[in-house]
Write a protein that holds these residues in place. Structure first.
Motif, PDB file in Angstrom:
ATOM      1  N   HIS A   1     105.267 -69.290 128.407  1.00 25.58           N
ATOM      2  CA  HIS A   1     105.804 -68.836 127.130  1.00 25.58           C
ATOM      3  C   HIS A   1     104.878 -67.860 126.413  1.00 25.58           C
ATOM      4  O   HIS A   1     105.295 -67.236 125.431  1.00 25.58           O
ATOM      5  N   LEU A   2     103.639 -67.762 126.859  1.00 26.62           N
ATOM      6  CA  LEU A   2     102.678 -66.856 126.238  1.00 26.62           C
ATOM      7  C   LEU A   2     102.781 -65.487 126.905  1.00 26.62           C
ATOM      8  O   LEU A   2     102.695 -65.366 128.130  1.00 26.62           O
ATOM      9  N   ALA A   3     102.994 -64.436 126.113  1.00 25.15           N
ATOM     10  CA  ALA A   3     103.164 -63.084 126.647  1.00 25.15           C
ATOM     11  C   ALA A   3     102.380 -62.106 125.783  1.00 25.15           C
ATOM     12  O   ALA A   3     101.866 -62.445 124.706  1.00 25.15           O
ATOM     13  N   GLN A   4     102.311 -60.869 126.269  1.00 20.71           N
ATOM     14  CA  GLN A   4     101.541 -59.826 125.583  1.00 20.71           C
ATOM     15  C   GLN A   4     102.327 -58.532 125.609  1.00 20.71           C
ATOM     16  O   GLN A   4     102.741 -58.055 126.673  1.00 20.71           O
ATOM     17  N   ARG A  36     113.547 -66.775 120.451  1.00 23.17           N
ATOM     18  CA  ARG A  36     112.872 -65.868 119.520  1.00 23.17           C
ATOM     19  C   ARG A  36     111.424 -65.700 119.954  1.00 23.17           C
ATOM     20  O   ARG A  36     110.861 -66.560 120.653  1.00 23.17           O
ATOM     21  N   ASN A  37     110.852 -64.583 119.554  1.00 20.81           N
ATOM     22  CA  ASN A  37     109.451 -64.281 119.832  1.00 20.81           C
ATOM     23  C   ASN A  37     108.652 -64.383 118.539  1.00 20.81           C
ATOM     24  O   ASN A  37     109.055 -63.821 117.507  1.00 20.81           O
ATOM     25  N   VAL A  38     107.537 -65.103 118.593  1.00 22.52           N
ATOM     26  CA  VAL A  38     106.682 -65.316 117.425  1.00 22.52           C
ATOM     27  C   VAL A  38     105.299 -64.793 117.767  1.00 22.52           C
ATOM     28  O   VAL A  38     104.652 -65.308 118.693  1.00 22.52           O
ATOM     29  N   ASP A  39     104.856 -63.739 117.069  1.00 27.06           N
ATOM     30  CA  ASP A  39     103.558 -63.161 117.380  1.00 27.06           C
ATOM     31  C   ASP A  39     102.441 -64.052 116.865  1.00 27.06           C
ATOM     32  O   ASP A  39     102.603 -64.814 115.912  1.00 27.06           O
ATOM     33  N   LEU A  40     101.278 -63.940 117.522  1.00 32.91           N
ATOM     34  CA  LEU A  40     100.107 -64.760 117.221  1.00 32.91           C
ATOM     35  C   LEU A  40      99.014 -63.909 116.607  1.00 32.91           C
ATOM     36  O   LEU A  40      98.906 -62.712 116.877  1.00 32.91           O
ATOM     37  N   SER A  41      98.177 -64.549 115.809  1.00 29.48           N
ATOM     38  CA  SER A  41      96.983 -63.867 115.325  1.00 29.48           C
ATOM     39  C   SER A  41      95.983 -63.748 116.474  1.00 29.48           C
ATOM     40  O   SER A  41      96.013 -64.538 117.423  1.00 29.48           O
ATOM     41  N   PRO A  42      95.078 -62.778 116.433  1.00 27.79           N
ATOM     42  CA  PRO A  42      94.107 -62.622 117.526  1.00 27.79           C
ATOM     43  C   PRO A  42      93.249 -63.863 117.744  1.00 27.79           C
ATOM     44  O   PRO A  42      92.920 -64.193 118.887  1.00 27.79           O
ATOM     45  N   GLN A  43      92.889 -64.576 116.660  1.00 29.39           N
ATOM     46  CA  GLN A  43      92.047 -65.754 116.817  1.00 29.39           C
ATOM     47  C   GLN A  43      92.762 -66.861 117.584  1.00 29.39           C
ATOM     48  O   GLN A  43      92.204 -67.457 118.510  1.00 29.39           O
ATOM     49  N   VAL A  44      94.015 -67.142 117.215  1.00 22.54           N
ATOM     50  CA  VAL A  44      94.765 -68.198 117.888  1.00 22.54           C
ATOM     51  C   VAL A  44      95.086 -67.805 119.330  1.00 22.54           C
ATOM     52  O   VAL A  44      95.033 -68.633 120.247  1.00 22.54           O
ATOM     53  N   ALA A  45      95.404 -66.530 119.564  1.00 27.88           N
ATOM     54  CA  ALA A  45      95.680 -66.076 120.932  1.00 27.88           C
ATOM     55  C   ALA A  45      94.448 -66.239 121.817  1.00 27.88           C
ATOM     56  O   ALA A  45      94.554 -66.676 122.973  1.00 27.88           O
ATOM     57  N   ALA A  46      93.270 -65.935 121.287  1.00 24.45           N
ATOM     58  CA  ALA A  46      92.042 -66.112 122.063  1.00 24.45           C
ATOM     59  C   ALA A  46      91.782 -67.583 122.350  1.00 24.45           C
ATOM     60  O   ALA A  46      91.367 -67.957 123.459  1.00 24.45           O
TER      61      ALA A  46
END
Length: 536
Positions: free
Chosen positions: A214-217, A255-265
């Protein structure tokens, strides 16, 4: 089906005419002063007509409400979680009141009296609204099947909930760092779960079924929200399992929910550390329980050290007596014991040494009984038993063992896990994000559901000046990274203010409010590029 017609009079004002369907035609009954009296009149007339004509309609109308509930549960197309909730409402509130009553005898007046009794019993507004919806759905099922000619719930007024929504407390950004620190003690996976919840606003069932696939870029990292997990119980699920995994969310759309850079890392590091496959659960119940067990053991060791230090000081201040403690029982028998033993404490000695021995023994027994874990009254069945196919996080265990103790220690016992979703939506709106964007992000079907949060902006109106319209700045503030405070302190130091230190929250707000919008945006961007604080 009958109805009520309004009639206006110069002398008596607005009155209400009851019209019923009797003998295949419309029959005007009488004129009444109130709408409720007119509704009760035409409903009573149609009930009497069904009794008079007899036939299949009479047999259907004489069906007890309890039998109708059983038929509804078998034939109605309901979600497993909805079916479980309806069954609970029927057992607790509907069957005790209407179980033996024929459904044809139910009128709006009786339903209104039942709702007044609920109000007198001081049931919550949420319970009263939910049970009314359940009763209306069951009776409407009878109307659709020809067993009733009208739904008596339609003639009643639903409880008002607007005032309660306005009084609902919202988690504020300045309260978040203290709450986050409490979960930081449990372990990295529990901390990551809370971070993703506040950063995305996902529901608990959506959050606990996230997988690496489920994690994409695309330009920035985001999550595809496609599935949800519910716990309806084996009696109500479609496959007989305790857990129901649905391939669609509550809004019925991916739906797609974008992440903050800190949480994505943090998510990427978590996947690499545990070497998770694309279809494995990101948040594993077994790992979370192991984390909690280690935290419990560490906390018990720390408390034991403090306990020993406090009692050593008390024991040093009161030397142990060399005389035996003697007590004479009511039957004349004499009992004695040496000081500093549990038996002497049981005899009635309350000196420091006997009290210490008894207290230490009780603490040791509690630790052995718990086995390093908090007791769970109604925990999920162990792995391997039918009903649990994957290690999904059990919401009841998480609420009782992790969430409630942590929020109590943080001084926020009123915060529920779903309040993280409310806080996320409110902070976004306060930051100037359009309502339509927040609606798509939260997965609401109707815009009116999202607009509820607009009434709560008064609680956090000071956040707008701090967050601006920048998602990165929003993420930094959510995580407690008040790097802007350091930036302001450095500016004052360059301006010649000797010994300038980072301002507190109140001073920070005053400084930010005094800046023009263009300088504020430049300051926030510069503070973000410096790397920000420690993550709170």
């Amino acid at each position: 089906m009958g109805f009520v017609r309004k009639r206006r009079s110069k002398n008596r004002g607005t009155r209400f005419v009851a019209v019923a369907h009797v003998g295949g035609r419309e029959l005007t009954l009488a004129t009444y002063d109130t709408f409720a009296e007119a509704t009760d009149a035409w409903q009573h007339a149609e009930v009497q007509e069904r009794r008079r004509t007899g036939g299949s309609s009479l047999l259907a109308g004489r069906m007890p409400f309890g039998e109708l509930v059983a038929l509804y549960m078998q034939a109605a197309q309901l979600e497993p979680s909805t079916r479980s909730a309806y069954a609970s409402h029927c057992r607790a509130h509907l069957l005790p009141r209407f179980g033996d009553r024929p459904i044809a005898d139910l009128t709006s007046a009786e339903v209104g009296r039942w709702m007044n009794d609920q109000l007198a019993a001081q049931l919550s507004v949420r319970t009263r609204v939910a049970t009314r919806i359940t009763l209306s759905s069951i009776l409407q099922f009878a109307v659709n099947n020809g067993q009733l000619s009208f739904n008596p719930v339609r003639g009643t007024r639903a409880p008002r909930t607007t005032s309660l929504r306005r009084r609902r407390a919202v988690l504020k950004p300045e309260q978040w760092p203290a709450l986050r620190r409490e979960f930081n003690e449990y372990g990295p996976e529990t901390q990551l779960l809370i971070d993703v919840a506040i950063d995305t606003g996902l529901r608990f069932g959506e959050l606990t079924d996230l997988r690496p696939s489920h994690l994409a870029q695309h330009r920035r990292p985001f999550l595809r929200v496609q599935t949800v997990v519910t716990w309806p119980g084996g009696e109500f699920s479609t496959n007989g399992d305790v857990v129901e995994r649905k391939q669609y969310t509550k809004g019925a759309e991916d739906r797609n929910v974008d992440l903050s850079p800190q949480v994505a890392a943090s998510l990427t590091s978590h996947l690499a550390r545990h070497r998770l496959g694309p279809d494995e659960l990101i948040f594993n119940f077994d790992r979370l329980r192991e984390e909690h067990a280690r935290w419990r053991a560490q906390r018990a060791a720390e408390q034991r050290t403090v306990f020993e230090a406090e009692w050593q000081a008390k024991l040093a201040a009161e030397p142990i007596s060399t005389e035996r403690f003697v007590v004479v029982r009511g039957d004349g028998r004499v009992r004695s014991g040496e000081h500093g033993s549990p038996n002497t404490y049981a005899l009635g000695c309350r000196c420091a040494h006997c009290t210490y021995i008894n207290t230490a023994y009780a603490r040791q027994r509690r630790e052995v009984r718990r086995g390093g874990q908090a007791p769970v009254r109604r925990g999920p069945p162990p792995r391997g038993r039918p009903g649990i196919r994957e290690p999904w996080l059990n919401p009841q265990w998480f609420g009782e063992v992790v969430w409630r103790p942590a929020t109590a220690r943080a001084g926020l016992p009123w915060v529920h896990f779903h309040d993280l979703r409310h806080a996320h939506a409110t902070w976004l709106l306060a930051a100037g994000v359009p309502v339509r964007s927040v609606q798509r992000r939260l997965g609401h079907r109707n815009l009116a559901t999202t607009e509820i949060y607009l009434g709560e902006l008064v609680e956090v109106e000071d956040v707008a000046s701090f967050l601006g319209r920048y998602h990165e700045i929003f993420s930094a503030a959510v995580r407690g990274e008040l790097c802007v405070a350091d930036e302001l302190a450095e500016r004052e130091a360059h301006a010649g203010v000797p010994g300038a230190a980072a301002p507190d929250a109140q001073q920070l707000g005053e400084m930010l409010n005094a800046l023009p919008p263009d300088q504020l945006a430049a300051l926030l961007t510069q503070a973000l590029t410096r790397g920000g604080g420690s993550g709170g």
